[in-house]
Design a protein around this motif. Structure first.
Motif, PDB file in Angstrom:
ATOM      1  N   SER A 148     -28.956  -0.368 -24.357  1.00 16.96           N
ATOM      2  CA  SER A 148     -29.888   0.220 -24.948  1.00 16.96           C
ATOM      3  C   SER A 148     -31.086   0.734 -24.137  1.00 16.96           C
ATOM      4  O   SER A 148     -31.717   1.724 -24.228  1.00 16.96           O
ATOM      5  CB  SER A 148     -30.278  -0.379 -26.196  1.00 16.96           C
ATOM      6  N   PRO A 149     -31.765  -0.475 -23.520  1.00 21.85           N
ATOM      7  CA  PRO A 149     -33.099  -0.052 -22.807  1.00 21.85           C
ATOM      8  C   PRO A 149     -32.959   0.543 -21.478  1.00 21.85           C
ATOM      9  O   PRO A 149     -33.757   0.960 -20.616  1.00 21.85           O
ATOM     10  CB  PRO A 149     -33.483  -1.553 -22.641  1.00 21.85           C
ATOM     11  N   ALA A 150     -31.585   0.654 -20.887  1.00 23.04           N
ATOM     12  CA  ALA A 150     -31.351   1.222 -19.500  1.00 23.04           C
ATOM     13  C   ALA A 150     -30.884   2.626 -19.677  1.00 23.04           C
ATOM     14  O   ALA A 150     -30.966   3.374 -18.417  1.00 23.04           O
ATOM     15  CB  ALA A 150     -30.427   0.484 -18.849  1.00 23.04           C
ATOM     16  N   ILE A 151     -30.280   2.919 -20.957  1.00 24.38           N
ATOM     17  CA  ILE A 151     -29.559   4.624 -20.673  1.00 24.38           C
ATOM     18  C   ILE A 151     -30.112   5.450 -22.023  1.00 24.38           C
ATOM     19  O   ILE A 151     -29.235   6.561 -21.892  1.00 24.38           O
ATOM     20  CB  ILE A 151     -28.116   4.467 -20.703  1.00 24.38           C
ATOM     21  N   ASN A 152     -31.188   4.976 -22.237  1.00 20.89           N
ATOM     22  CA  ASN A 152     -31.580   5.692 -23.578  1.00 20.89           C
ATOM     23  C   ASN A 152     -32.241   7.025 -23.035  1.00 20.89           C
ATOM     24  O   ASN A 152     -32.748   7.061 -21.756  1.00 20.89           O
ATOM     25  CB  ASN A 152     -32.379   4.965 -24.685  1.00 20.89           C
ATOM     26  N   PRO A 153     -32.292   8.101 -23.813  1.00 17.80           N
ATOM     27  CA  PRO A 153     -32.876   9.375 -23.152  1.00 17.80           C
ATOM     28  C   PRO A 153     -34.507   9.271 -22.537  1.00 17.80           C
ATOM     29  O   PRO A 153     -34.856   9.861 -21.645  1.00 17.80           O
ATOM     30  CB  PRO A 153     -33.080  10.292 -24.612  1.00 17.80           C
ATOM     31  N   VAL A 154     -35.422   8.479 -23.097  1.00 19.36           N
ATOM     32  CA  VAL A 154     -36.869   8.127 -22.558  1.00 19.36           C
ATOM     33  C   VAL A 154     -36.639   7.825 -21.392  1.00 19.36           C
ATOM     34  O   VAL A 154     -37.336   8.242 -20.348  1.00 19.36           O
ATOM     35  CB  VAL A 154     -37.234   7.356 -23.817  1.00 19.36           C
ATOM     36  N   VAL A 155     -35.983   6.646 -20.980  1.00 22.15           N
ATOM     37  CA  VAL A 155     -35.665   6.163 -19.588  1.00 22.15           C
ATOM     38  C   VAL A 155     -35.217   7.139 -18.789  1.00 22.15           C
ATOM     39  O   VAL A 155     -35.423   6.979 -17.563  1.00 22.15           O
ATOM     40  CB  VAL A 155     -34.856   4.674 -19.923  1.00 22.15           C
ATOM     41  N   LEU A 156     -34.109   7.848 -19.076  1.00 19.55           N
ATOM     42  CA  LEU A 156     -33.460   8.718 -18.227  1.00 19.55           C
ATOM     43  C   LEU A 156     -34.323   9.994 -17.854  1.00 19.55           C
ATOM     44  O   LEU A 156     -34.565  10.230 -16.762  1.00 19.55           O
ATOM     45  CB  LEU A 156     -32.176   9.275 -18.630  1.00 19.55           C
ATOM     46  N   VAL A 157     -35.205  10.240 -18.906  1.00 18.31           N
ATOM     47  CA  VAL A 157     -36.158  11.429 -18.544  1.00 18.31           C
ATOM     48  C   VAL A 157     -37.186  10.744 -17.624  1.00 18.31           C
ATOM     49  O   VAL A 157     -37.693  11.670 -16.589  1.00 18.31           O
ATOM     50  CB  VAL A 157     -36.737  11.952 -19.847  1.00 18.31           C
ATOM     51  N   ALA A 158     -37.677   9.576 -17.844  1.00 16.34           N
ATOM     52  CA  ALA A 158     -38.827   9.083 -17.078  1.00 16.34           C
ATOM     53  C   ALA A 158     -38.214   8.805 -15.578  1.00 16.34           C
ATOM     54  O   ALA A 158     -38.778   9.089 -14.513  1.00 16.34           O
ATOM     55  CB  ALA A 158     -39.071   7.682 -17.506  1.00 16.34           C
ATOM     56  N   THR A 159     -36.913   8.466 -15.540  1.00 16.12           N
ATOM     57  CA  THR A 159     -36.343   8.359 -14.271  1.00 16.12           C
ATOM     58  C   THR A 159     -36.293   9.795 -13.377  1.00 16.12           C
ATOM     59  O   THR A 159     -36.464   9.941 -12.072  1.00 16.12           O
ATOM     60  CB  THR A 159     -35.103   7.691 -14.387  1.00 16.12           C
ATOM     61  N   ALA A 160     -36.049  10.802 -14.014  1.00 16.47           N
ATOM     62  CA  ALA A 160     -35.733  12.109 -13.533  1.00 16.47           C
ATOM     63  C   ALA A 160     -37.340  12.663 -13.064  1.00 16.47           C
ATOM     64  O   ALA A 160     -37.314  13.167 -12.130  1.00 16.47           O
ATOM     65  CB  ALA A 160     -35.303  12.960 -14.534  1.00 16.47           C
ATOM     66  N   VAL A 161     -38.324  12.181 -13.705  1.00 13.28           N
ATOM     67  CA  VAL A 161     -39.546  12.727 -13.464  1.00 13.28           C
ATOM     68  C   VAL A 161     -40.187  11.895 -12.071  1.00 13.28           C
ATOM     69  O   VAL A 161     -40.768  12.459 -11.409  1.00 13.28           O
ATOM     70  CB  VAL A 161     -40.481  12.456 -14.393  1.00 13.28           C
ATOM     71  N   ALA A 162     -39.615  10.617 -12.203  1.00 10.58           N
ATOM     72  CA  ALA A 162     -40.070   9.603 -10.945  1.00 10.58           C
ATOM     73  C   ALA A 162     -39.571  10.118  -9.825  1.00 10.58           C
ATOM     74  O   ALA A 162     -40.029   9.877  -8.731  1.00 10.58           O
ATOM     75  CB  ALA A 162     -39.886   8.286 -11.087  1.00 10.58           C
ATOM     76  N   PHE A 163     -38.003  10.705  -9.874  1.00 15.51           N
ATOM     77  CA  PHE A 163     -37.357  10.969  -8.667  1.00 15.51           C
ATOM     78  C   PHE A 163     -37.060  12.210  -8.865  1.00 15.51           C
ATOM     79  O   PHE A 163     -35.799  12.974  -9.122  1.00 15.51           O
ATOM     80  CB  PHE A 163     -35.932  10.158  -8.576  1.00 15.51           C
ATOM     81  N   PRO A 164     -38.091  13.359  -8.621  1.00 15.86           N
ATOM     82  CA  PRO A 164     -37.678  14.784  -9.008  1.00 15.86           C
ATOM     83  C   PRO A 164     -36.911  15.407  -7.780  1.00 15.86           C
ATOM     84  O   PRO A 164     -36.281  16.364  -8.388  1.00 15.86           O
ATOM     85  CB  PRO A 164     -39.196  15.412  -8.912  1.00 15.86           C
TER      86      PRO A 164
END
Length: 341
Positions: A148-164
Motif C-alpha cells: 500500500s505505501p509503495a505502489i499507490n497512485p500518490v507515491v507513483l506520481v511523486a516518483t514520476a515528478v522527482a525523476f522526470p
C-alpha cells in the motif's frame, strides 16, 4: 440468622458519586487526557524552548523530529479511521467474498489492492490490523501492508515528478515493491507461525452500536500507534544528526556497498513514502540501483514503521518480519536495477 439476598448486596462501584461516573460520557466514552496533555506540552515546548535551541545540531534534530511527526500523523489518522471503519461497518463475510479462499492466491490480490489506498506506511499498519481482525488471512494482510505505501497512485506520481527524465524508475519501483510484498506474504504463508503473529481481536458489547464501535476502535488505535510513532521519530531524528554526510559521498562509487548504504539509510531516515522520491533524486552521486533500493526499502522497513509494527503486532513478529522484508527488498532491488539505464 438469615443471609442478605443478592439484591441487598452493594454493587461494586455503586458507592461512587454519580458525577464521577458521568465523566465517562455517553456510551462509556472517555477523553484521551494523556494524549491531550502530551500535545499541550509539545506546543508549550515549541514556544518556550525553541528560542533557546541555538546549536545547529539541535535545530536539525528538532526539525527532523517535527517533520517526521507532521508528515506521518495525517496518514496515521487516515489509517486508524479506515481500520475503525472496517471494524465497525464492514461485515466479516465481505472479505471471504472479495479475496480468494486459498491464502497463496489471496496474497497477490491483497498486494494489488494496496494500489488503491493513497497513504503512507503509517496508515497501512492499522488498516492491516483491522483486516486481520475481520478475518483476512495474515499473509494477505501483510502483503497489503507492504504494498500500500509503495505502489499507490500518490507515491507513483511523486516518483514520476522527482525523476522526470527517468520513467523506468517509476515502473521499477512499482514492480519491485509489489514483488517484495507478494514474496513476503508467500514466505509467511509457508514458514509463519500463529504464535509469532497473534491475530488482533476487537470485541464489542452486544448492545454497542456501530458508531460506538467506530469511536472506541479509532481512539484505541490512535493512542496506541501514536506513541510508537513518536518513538520512531525520535530515533530517526537522532540518527539524522549523528550520521555524517561525508560518509555517504565516500561510498557512492562502490556498486554493492552504495546499494546497501542507501537501503539502510532509508531505514534510518524514516521518510514518508510520498516524499522519499525527492530525497532519492538528490543523491546524484549514487547509481540508479542504489536509488531504487532507497525507494523500495523505505516504505517497507523504517524506524517508525518498525515501532508501529512492534506496538501493533508484537515484538516476536517484528523481529522476524522486518529482517525478512529488508533482505527481500535489497535482493529484489538488485535484480530490478539491472533493467534500469
Amino acid at each position: 440468622m438469615s443471609q442478605p439476598s443478592t439484591a441487598d448486596r452493594p454493587v461494586p462501584g455503586s458507592d461512587r458519586p454519580p458525577e464521577s461516573r458521568s465523566r465517562r460520557g455517553p456510551a462509556g466514552f472517555r477523553l484521551p487526557w494523556a494524549f491531550i496533555v502530551l500535545v499541550a506540552l509539545l506546543v508549550a515546548g515549541r514556544f518556550l524552548l525553541a528560542p533557546h535551541l541555538t546549536h545547529p545540531a539541535l535545530r536539525t534534530w528538532a526539525t527532523v523530529f517535527v517533520a517526521v511527526c507532521v508528515q506521518a500523523l495525517p496518514f496515521l489518522v487516515l489509517g486508524v479511521a479506515l481500520s475503525a471503519a472496517i471494524t465497525a461497518f464492514v461485515p466479516a463475510s465481505f472479505w471471504t467474498l472479495a479475496l480468494p479462499r486459498r491464502t497463496s492466491a489471496a496474497v497477490p490480490v491483497a498486494g494489488l489492492a494496496g494500489a488503491v489506498l493513497p497513504g503512507c506506511e503509517c496508515a497501512s499498519v492499522p488498516v492491516a490490523s483491522g483486516l486481520m481482525a475481520r478475518g483476512v488471512a495474515p499473509p494477505a494482510a501483510l502483503a497489503f501492508l507492504l504494498a500500500s505505501p509503495a505502489i499507490n497512485p500518490v507515491v507513483l506520481v511523486a516518483t514520476a515528478v522527482a525523476f522526470p527524465d527517468d520513467p523506468p524508475m517509476v515502473v521499477a519501483r512499482f514492480a519491485a515493491s509489489l514483488a517484495v510484498a507478494v514474496l513476503a506474504g508467500w514466505i509467511w504463508t509457508r514458514f509463519g507461525r500463529a504464535a509469532w503473529l497473534p491475530v488482533p481481536r476487537r470485541t464489542a458489547g452486544t448492545h454497542a452500536g456501530r458508531g460506538s464501535v467506530f469511536v472506541d476502535a479509532m481512539r484505541h488505535d490512535l493512542l496506541h500507534a501514536g506513541g510508537f510513532l513518536v518513538v520512531g521519530a525520535l530515533a530517526a531524528a537522532t540518527l539524522n544528526v549523528v550520521i555524517p554526510r561525508d560518509w555517504l559521498t565516500a561510498v557512492a562509487g562502490v556498486p554493492v556497498v552504495s546499494v546497501l548504504v542507501l537501503a539502510f539509510l532509508a531505514v534510518l531516515l524514516s521518510i514518508c513514502s510520498e516524499a522519499d522520491a525527492f530525497v532519492a533524486a538528490s543523491f546524484t552521486a549514487f547509481s540508479p540501483t542504489a536509488k531504487l533500493a532507497f525507494l523500495v526499502v523505505g516504505p517497507m522497513v523504517d524506524l517508525k514503521l518498525i515501532a508501529l509494527q512492534a506496538g501493533t503486532f508484537g515484538r516476536a513478529f517484528t523481529a522476524r518480519f522486518a529482517p525478512l522484508t529488508l533482505v527481500l527488498a535489497i535482493v529484489v532491488s538488485f535484480v530490478a536495477g539491472w533493467a534500469l539505464p
